[in-house]
Write a protein that holds these residues in place. Structure first.
Motif, PDB file in Angstrom:
ATOM      1  N   TYR A   3       0.829  -1.184   0.000  1.00  0.00           N
ATOM      2  CA  TYR A   3       0.000   0.000   0.000  1.00  0.00           C
ATOM      3  C   TYR A   3       0.870   1.244   0.000  1.00  0.00           C
ATOM      4  CZ  TYR A   3      -3.726  -3.225   1.175  1.00  0.00           C
ATOM      5  OH  TYR A   3      -4.623  -4.258   1.150  1.00  0.00           O
ATOM      6  N   LEU A  80     -18.693   4.102   1.992  1.00  0.00           N
ATOM      7  CA  LEU A  80     -17.380   3.512   2.259  1.00  0.00           C
ATOM      8  C   LEU A  80     -16.830   2.815   1.023  1.00  0.00           C
ATOM      9  CD1 LEU A  80     -17.431   1.919   5.844  1.00  0.00           C
ATOM     10  CD2 LEU A  80     -16.317   4.021   5.089  1.00  0.00           C
ATOM     11  N   THR A  83     -15.476   5.446  -1.162  1.00  0.00           N
ATOM     12  CA  THR A  83     -14.251   5.957  -0.547  1.00  0.00           C
ATOM     13  C   THR A  83     -13.107   4.976  -0.750  1.00  0.00           C
ATOM     14  OG1 THR A  83     -15.567   7.093   1.143  1.00  0.00           O
ATOM     15  CG2 THR A  83     -13.225   6.803   1.594  1.00  0.00           C
ATOM     16  N   ASP A  84     -13.416   3.691  -0.653  1.00  0.00           N
ATOM     17  CA  ASP A  84     -12.391   2.659  -0.860  1.00  0.00           C
ATOM     18  C   ASP A  84     -11.848   2.705  -2.282  1.00  0.00           C
ATOM     19  OD1 ASP A  84     -10.754   0.544  -0.352  1.00  0.00           O
ATOM     20  OD2 ASP A  84     -12.288  -0.984  -0.617  1.00  0.00           O
ATOM     21  N   HIS A  87      -9.461   5.601  -2.575  1.00  0.00           N
ATOM     22  CA  HIS A  87      -8.193   5.382  -1.871  1.00  0.00           C
ATOM     23  C   HIS A  87      -7.600   4.023  -2.214  1.00  0.00           C
ATOM     24  CE1 HIS A  87     -10.254   8.403   0.699  1.00  0.00           C
ATOM     25  NE2 HIS A  87      -9.041   8.892   0.810  1.00  0.00           N
ATOM     26  N   SER A  88      -7.897   3.507  -3.388  1.00  0.00           N
ATOM     27  CA  SER A  88      -7.453   2.154  -3.731  1.00  0.00           C
ATOM     28  C   SER A  88      -5.936   2.024  -3.820  1.00  0.00           C
ATOM     29  CB  SER A  88      -8.077   1.727  -5.069  1.00  0.00           C
ATOM     30  OG  SER A  88      -7.704   2.623  -6.105  1.00  0.00           O
ATOM     31  N   THR A  93      -6.807   1.656   2.407  1.00  0.00           N
ATOM     32  CA  THR A  93      -7.715   0.639   1.893  1.00  0.00           C
ATOM     33  C   THR A  93      -7.918  -0.485   2.897  1.00  0.00           C
ATOM     34  OG1 THR A  93      -7.168   1.075  -0.421  1.00  0.00           O
ATOM     35  CG2 THR A  93      -8.016  -1.109   0.094  1.00  0.00           C
ATOM     36  N   ASP A  94      -6.834  -0.943   3.502  1.00  0.00           N
ATOM     37  CA  ASP A  94      -6.925  -2.042   4.462  1.00  0.00           C
ATOM     38  C   ASP A  94      -7.797  -1.660   5.649  1.00  0.00           C
ATOM     39  OD1 ASP A  94      -6.418  -4.557   5.511  1.00  0.00           O
ATOM     40  OD2 ASP A  94      -4.663  -3.869   6.628  1.00  0.00           O
ATOM     41  N   ILE A  96     -10.118   0.748   5.753  1.00  0.00           N
ATOM     42  CA  ILE A  96     -11.501   0.954   5.318  1.00  0.00           C
ATOM     43  C   ILE A  96     -12.211  -0.390   5.146  1.00  0.00           C
ATOM     44  CG2 ILE A  96     -12.943   1.787   3.416  1.00  0.00           C
ATOM     45  CD1 ILE A  96     -10.979   4.079   3.056  1.00  0.00           C
ATOM     46  N   ASN A  97     -11.500  -1.392   4.666  1.00  0.00           N
ATOM     47  CA  ASN A  97     -12.100  -2.712   4.499  1.00  0.00           C
ATOM     48  C   ASN A  97     -12.490  -3.327   5.848  1.00  0.00           C
ATOM     49  OD1 ASN A  97     -11.853  -2.609   1.724  1.00  0.00           O
ATOM     50  ND2 ASN A  97      -9.919  -3.735   1.673  1.00  0.00           N
ATOM     51  N   TYR A 100     -15.495  -1.485   7.057  1.00  0.00           N
ATOM     52  CA  TYR A 100     -16.673  -1.939   6.305  1.00  0.00           C
ATOM     53  C   TYR A 100     -17.193  -3.258   6.870  1.00  0.00           C
ATOM     54  CZ  TYR A 100     -19.634  -3.081   2.310  1.00  0.00           C
ATOM     55  OH  TYR A 100     -20.695  -3.396   1.511  1.00  0.00           O
ATOM     56  N   THR A 246     -13.743   8.882   6.901  1.00  0.00           N
ATOM     57  CA  THR A 246     -14.727   7.885   7.322  1.00  0.00           C
ATOM     58  C   THR A 246     -15.797   8.484   8.233  1.00  0.00           C
ATOM     59  OG1 THR A 246     -13.231   7.214   9.120  1.00  0.00           O
ATOM     60  CG2 THR A 246     -13.193   5.908   7.087  1.00  0.00           C
TER      61      THR A 246
END
Length: 397
Positions: A3, A80, A83-84, A87-88, A93-94, A96-97, A100, A246
């Motif tokens: 990342y 989300l 947003t993910d 911010h990919s 990303t990690d 946000i996942n 989620y 977020t």
């Protein structure tokens, strides 16, 4: 997958603007979706009766659709996802996942509670299971910086960090369980559940903004330098942006729900909202690495929990002892809300151990709308004091 730090990808401002646009869209969609979905909830048997309002002359109080927090939760999850995508290419990303995953699981748990009326002990166990993805994110990362307080240095000496090990993991689980359930037990009057969530969400955004001006949120990173104790203390702006991007859509969907839930309520939020909101805020605080700071935003909820605790565990007290104790220690009714004085239209305190009843005891009877405003003002004052102390470097969180 490697990342890329946010600070090395796109400009910070672009991410904030894009998150703001997503949040505005989420607010508009939630605002119109809630009244559109309300009749379907009522038709499915998901409705409540506002027991804090006078009964009509025909004796049939109107039904208020309940569980509309589900709509906000779904819109937030969609936000989300967008947003993910934005911010990919970043390390966010990690996080946000994980957020989620937790937010969706507690949304399902809350809705199941509205439908099935799940027992408290079962909800606690499910809350623990749901917190595992967040806890796993911290496994092996249990070193924290010592706050700049003399009492801490008395115990830890001149160390700038301390590895709490499994104690820190247990603390994070307790934070998750508390936040998931604290809003649920600090409720019962129109607009209070959503109002307190909005204040805490805005406080998180301001906290992240202040953190940016400070150079980022303090983090502890591993180091091979033994003179530094194997760790280095640094600041991360990425964590500040995680909190902001977020929390923005969270506040947006809550504002839309508050318009329909404020006094007099057209819809009820249900346990769907209280569990989801508490879990989402907890996950943002923990994944953003400011769980101690997040708890300070929950000061009224902590006070309410301390007041409520003896009543919540009444079932552990033997019947022979319970019969000699005051009424609040004998049982815990499902609704521990104030009593409506039908002659004055004001709410009076009841012998239930809650912050709501405590405020009424000291300040006297109030109209429901006034009481809600007082409690939200109390939440705002507490959060503002924390933010002021943080901004002035009087506390380190």
């Amino acid at each position: 997958m490697n990342y890329v730090p946010l600070s090395n990808s796109l400009d910070f401002e672009v991410h904030i603007i894009s998150s703001a646009v997503i949040s505005i869209a989420a607010l508009v969609i939630s605002y119109f979706s809630i009244p559109a979905a309300a009749p379907s909830f009522e038709a499915a048997g998901l409705f409540g009766i506002d027991i804090g309002k006078p009964k009509p002359t025909d004796g049939n109080p109107p039904h208020v659709p309940e569980g509309l927090g589900l709509v906000c939760g779904i819109v937030y999850l969609a936000s989300l996802m967008l947003t993910d995508v934005i911010h990919s290419d970043s390390f966010l990303t990690d996080k946000i996942n994980v957020l989620y995953m937790l937010s969706s699981s507690l949304l399902i748990l809350g809705f199941a509670d509205d439908v099935l009326n799940i027992r408290w002990r079962t909800k606690i166990m499910l809350s623990i299971v749901s917190s595992l993805p967040v806890v796993r994110h911290f496994w092996g990362d249990t070193t924290v910086s010592v706050p700049h307080l003399s009492i801490w240095h008395y115990f830890f000496g001149d160390k700038l960090t301390v590895n709490l090990g499994i104690i820190y993991i247990m603390f994070l689980v307790c934070v998750m369980i508390f936040c998931i359930n604290s809003i649920n037990i600090y409720a019962g009057i129109n607009g209070l559940e959503v109002g307190q969530s909005i204040v805490i969400g805005i406080s998180v955004i301001i906290f992240g903004t202040i953190g940016l001006n400070k150079g980022g949120i303090t983090t502890v990173l591993p180091s091979e330098n033994e003179q530094q104790g194997g760790v280095i203390i640094s600041r991360s702006k990425d964590l500040c942006y995680f909190a902001i991007v977020t929390a923005l859509p969270f506040v947006a969907v809550c504002l839309a729900l508050w318009v329909h839930n404020k006094y007099p309520s057209k819809v009820f939020v249900g346990d769907t909202f209280t569990h989801w909101a508490g879990a989402t805020l907890a996950a943002i605080g923990i994944l953003g690495k400011f769980p101690f700071g997040l708890l300070l935003f929950f000061i009224p909820q902590i006070v309410n929990f301390v007041l409520s605790f003896p009543q919540l565990i009444h079932f552990l007290i033997p019947a022979s002892i319970k019969s000699h104790l005051p009424l609040p220690f004998q049982n815990c009714p499902r609704h521990r809300i104030p009593r409506l004085d039908r002659t004055t239209g004001k709410l009076k305190y009841t012998p239930n151990l809650t912050l709501i009843n405590t405020v009424l005891y000291f300040l006297g009877p109030m109209k429901e709308k006034t009481l809600t405003n007082v409690l939200i003002l109390l939440q705002t004052i507490c959060c503002s004091i924390v933010l002021l102390c943080y901004g002035m470097d009087w506390i380190s969180i």
